[in-house]
Design a protein around this motif. Structure first.
Motif, short mmCIF file in Angstrom:
data_model
loop_
_atom_site.label_atom_id
_atom_site.label_comp_id
_atom_site.label_asym_id
_atom_site.label_seq_id
_atom_site.Cartn_x
_atom_site.Cartn_y
_atom_site.Cartn_z
N LYS A 1 0.84 -1.19 0.00
CA LYS A 1 0.00 0.00 0.00
C LYS A 1 0.88 1.24 0.00
CE LYS A 1 -3.76 2.24 2.56
NZ LYS A 1 -4.75 2.10 3.65
N SER B 1 2.53 4.56 0.83
CA SER B 1 2.53 5.28 2.10
C SER B 1 3.68 6.26 2.11
CB SER B 1 2.66 4.30 3.27
OG SER B 1 3.89 3.59 3.18
N GLU C 1 0.54 8.32 -3.48
CA GLU C 1 -0.29 8.90 -2.41
C GLU C 1 -0.09 10.42 -2.40
OE1 GLU C 1 1.67 10.11 0.40
OE2 GLU C 1 3.33 9.54 -0.90
N LYS C 2 -0.82 11.10 -1.54
CA LYS C 2 -0.97 12.54 -1.65
C LYS C 2 0.33 13.33 -1.56
CE LYS C 2 -2.35 13.06 3.23
NZ LYS C 2 -2.38 11.60 3.53
N ASP D 1 -5.62 11.43 -0.31
CA ASP D 1 -5.26 10.03 -0.51
C ASP D 1 -6.48 9.31 -1.07
OD1 ASP D 1 -2.60 9.84 0.31
OD2 ASP D 1 -3.14 9.65 2.42
N SER E 1 -5.04 3.99 -0.63
CA SER E 1 -3.70 4.58 -0.69
C SER E 1 -3.44 5.47 0.51
CB SER E 1 -3.52 5.40 -1.97
OG SER E 1 -3.62 4.58 -3.13
N GLY E 2 -2.17 5.63 0.84
CA GLY E 2 -1.79 6.54 1.92
C GLY E 2 -2.49 6.22 3.22
N SER F 1 -5.76 6.76 3.70
CA SER F 1 -7.18 6.50 3.47
C SER F 1 -7.48 5.02 3.71
CB SER F 1 -7.59 6.90 2.05
OG SER F 1 -7.63 8.31 1.94
N THR G 1 -7.76 -0.55 -5.20
CA THR G 1 -7.68 0.53 -6.17
C THR G 1 -8.34 0.08 -7.45
OG1 THR G 1 -6.19 1.97 -7.45
CG2 THR G 1 -5.37 -0.22 -6.93
#
Length: 326
Positions: free
Chosen positions: A77, A79, A122-123, A144, A148-149, A151, A156
């Motif tokens: 994931k 991060s 991610e963001k 996010d 992802s991130g 969230s 996805t």
């Protein structure tokens, strides 16, 4: 004797036919099983941990290579260990999953830009992009996507259900801001286009970078990049990628979504992009219905965040566009 030969020949043909049919069914089943594993792992991240480290292809054992071919590649994931910058406020929004967003407000803002990242990102990957929008006088929200991130979840869908995330953040921003601008890279761009076309998001203007033309084409391009024939595995991966995630992937087509875009829009594309073809980009641009649309290409860029390598050119393009639409 002749009768026996004829009988024996017919029996042999029947057995051969049965073997061929059985072999075809077996191969077809195996191809589908392989496609299911790959499609699932491509659309479902695993828990990220520091011990996970993907080996370079040359370091893989024969068993590991065979396992990868048949069972797919695990992706942690996305991060980030980056601490929340002090000028940002963290919020949690309820969408199809719970999302984490970072908000930065600037004084006397010209509007607000909502930034959406690409696949397996991610963001914080767009933090520098957000900083430039802040310099231009715009507040920003970094999001996010689902899975992802920070969230919720691990799933996805390459922009399909992420469009709901875009709409959620858009509705949130619209409560306190009139001039809402959507910015997205790759998957983020495709999610924005779907949100506008099918989720009734109505931003003031749009900035998108390297969106794919159709889900099927983006799978095709990945096979072509590996010098592997696209048929039939590309079709199977597209089918199972959607089926596993409860949507029809053959209809996930930004080329079609673009026909609903009437807002001022800036489309950016790297001419050396191996994941998205120039033909796809031209088709998207042609389909856009806006009377104020701009296509900017970067001759030396691939499928990437253009700010990282072409900062000054990217900034000039962005500021020029925003000056025209403010």
């Amino acid at each position: 004797m002749l009768a026996f030969f004829i009988f024996d020949k017919n029996l042999l043909l029947k057995k051969l036919k049965k073997i061929l049919i059985s072999s075809f069914v077996f191969i077809f089943l195996m191809m589908n099983i392989i496609a299911i594993f790959h499609a699932y792992k491509f659309t479902h991240f695993i828990e990220a941990n520091q011990s996970f480290k993907r080996k370079p292809p040359n370091d893989l054992t024969t068993f590991e290579k065979v396992k990868m071919v048949f069972l797919g590649v695990e992706n942690p994931k996305p991060s980030s260990n980056l601490a929340v910058p002090k000028e940002y406020k963290v919020e949690r929004l309820k969408s199809n999953v719970e999302l984490e967003i970072w908000i930065k407000k600037v004084e006397n803002e010209k509007g607000i830009v909502l930034l959406f990242h690409g696949y397996s990102s991610e963001k914080t990957s767009l933090l520098e992009n957000a900083n430039y929008f802040n310099e231009l006088g715009y507040s920003t929200i970094l999001t996010d996507f689902m899975g992802s991130g920070n969230s919720e979840g691990y799933q996805t869908t390459i922009g399909f259900f992420e469009a709901e995330n875009v709409k959620t953040v858009y509705n949130f921003a619209l409560k306190n801001h009139k001039n809402v601008i959507l910015y997205g890279n790759s998957m983020g761009a495709s999610a924005i286009m779907r949100a506008v076309a099918q989720k009734d998001a109505n931003p003031s203007s749009i900035i998108i970078e390297c969106p794919f033309g159709t889900m099927k084409k983006t799978v095709d391009n990945r096979f072509k990049n590996m010098n592997i024939p696209t048929f039939p595995m590309s079709n199977l991966l597209t089918f199972w990628g959607g089926t596993i995630n409860n949507f029809w992937a053959f209809d996930h087509n930004p080329e079609d979504y673009s026909k609903s875009i009437k807002q001022p829009i800036l489309l950016l594309y790297g001419e050396k992009d191996k994941n998205v073809t120039n033909q796809e980009t031209q088709q998207i641009f042609q389909n856009i219905q806006s009377n104020s649309k701009i296509l900017k290409t970067f001759p030396q860029a691939g499928h990437e965040n253009y700010l990282n390598r072409f900062g000054q050119e990217w900034k000039q393009t962005i500021s020029s566009f925003l000056d025209k639409v403010k």
